[in-house]
Design a protein around this motif. Sequence first.
Motif, PDB file in Angstrom:
ATOM      1  N   LEU A  20      29.891  23.175  42.599  1.00  0.00           N
ATOM      2  CA  LEU A  20      29.841  24.153  41.517  1.00  0.00           C
ATOM      3  C   LEU A  20      28.381  24.402  41.167  1.00  0.00           C
ATOM      4  O   LEU A  20      27.534  23.541  41.377  1.00  0.00           O
ATOM      5  CB  LEU A  20      30.572  23.622  40.272  1.00  0.00           C
ATOM      6  N   THR A  21      28.102  25.569  40.628  1.00  0.00           N
ATOM      7  CA  THR A  21      26.733  25.883  40.230  1.00  0.00           C
ATOM      8  C   THR A  21      26.743  26.728  38.969  1.00  0.00           C
ATOM      9  O   THR A  21      27.721  27.424  38.688  1.00  0.00           O
ATOM     10  CB  THR A  21      25.975  26.620  41.356  1.00  0.00           C
ATOM     11  N   LEU A  22      25.681  26.645  38.215  1.00  0.00           N
ATOM     12  CA  LEU A  22      25.496  27.519  37.060  1.00  0.00           C
ATOM     13  C   LEU A  22      24.720  28.748  37.514  1.00  0.00           C
ATOM     14  O   LEU A  22      23.795  28.647  38.307  1.00  0.00           O
ATOM     15  CB  LEU A  22      24.710  26.796  35.960  1.00  0.00           C
ATOM     16  N   LEU A  28      24.747  36.022  40.481  1.00  0.00           N
ATOM     17  CA  LEU A  28      25.993  35.793  41.228  1.00  0.00           C
ATOM     18  C   LEU A  28      27.186  36.435  40.525  1.00  0.00           C
ATOM     19  O   LEU A  28      28.069  36.997  41.179  1.00  0.00           O
ATOM     20  CB  LEU A  28      26.238  34.304  41.426  1.00  0.00           C
ATOM     21  N   PHE A  29      27.219  36.363  39.184  1.00  0.00           N
ATOM     22  CA  PHE A  29      28.316  36.992  38.436  1.00  0.00           C
ATOM     23  C   PHE A  29      28.381  38.484  38.761  1.00  0.00           C
ATOM     24  O   PHE A  29      29.459  39.021  39.006  1.00  0.00           O
ATOM     25  CB  PHE A  29      28.116  36.794  36.939  1.00  0.00           C
ATOM     26  N   ARG A  33      31.260  40.263  40.867  1.00  0.00           N
ATOM     27  CA  ARG A  33      32.063  40.866  39.801  1.00  0.00           C
ATOM     28  C   ARG A  33      32.915  39.826  39.058  1.00  0.00           C
ATOM     29  O   ARG A  33      34.099  40.037  38.815  1.00  0.00           O
ATOM     30  CB  ARG A  33      32.922  42.004  40.357  1.00  0.00           C
ATOM     31  N   VAL A  34      32.293  38.716  38.697  1.00  0.00           N
ATOM     32  CA  VAL A  34      32.990  37.675  37.939  1.00  0.00           C
ATOM     33  C   VAL A  34      32.972  38.074  36.470  1.00  0.00           C
ATOM     34  O   VAL A  34      31.913  38.319  35.891  1.00  0.00           O
ATOM     35  CB  VAL A  34      32.298  36.302  38.132  1.00  0.00           C
ATOM     36  N   THR A  35      34.166  38.163  35.881  1.00  0.00           N
ATOM     37  CA  THR A  35      34.278  38.509  34.464  1.00  0.00           C
ATOM     38  C   THR A  35      34.967  37.421  33.657  1.00  0.00           C
ATOM     39  O   THR A  35      34.904  37.438  32.435  1.00  0.00           O
ATOM     40  CB  THR A  35      35.042  39.832  34.279  1.00  0.00           C
ATOM     41  N   VAL A  40      37.462  31.388  40.900  1.00  0.00           N
ATOM     42  CA  VAL A  40      37.278  30.789  42.221  1.00  0.00           C
ATOM     43  C   VAL A  40      37.348  31.909  43.249  1.00  0.00           C
ATOM     44  O   VAL A  40      38.303  32.691  43.274  1.00  0.00           O
ATOM     45  CB  VAL A  40      38.375  29.734  42.521  1.00  0.00           C
ATOM     46  N   LEU A  41      36.312  32.000  44.063  1.00  0.00           N
ATOM     47  CA  LEU A  41      36.283  32.943  45.178  1.00  0.00           C
ATOM     48  C   LEU A  41      36.322  32.131  46.459  1.00  0.00           C
ATOM     49  O   LEU A  41      35.513  31.226  46.648  1.00  0.00           O
ATOM     50  CB  LEU A  41      35.012  33.791  45.135  1.00  0.00           C
TER      51      LEU A  41
END
Length: 68
Positions: A20-22, A28-29, A33-35, A40-41
């Motif tokens: 995992l990463t911040l 990256l978001f 397109r992480v909302t 998890v991709l």
Amino acid sequence: MASPEDLRKYQADYKVRIPLTLDESGTLFRAFRVTNVPTVLVADASGKIVRRVEFDDAPGLRAALDSL
């Protein structure tokens, strides 16, 4: 905003075995397109996203994490 300690606690609490990463800059978001968090991709060997599981799908999230 999450801290590195929050991330470690999340990983330990939910027994997440994948890295995992911040994303402090949001790069990256935006790129993926992480909302919702967590999201998890799952990518195939060529890097193509083949599965996306968002927080509101708890059973799907658990299944995706267990399958890795």
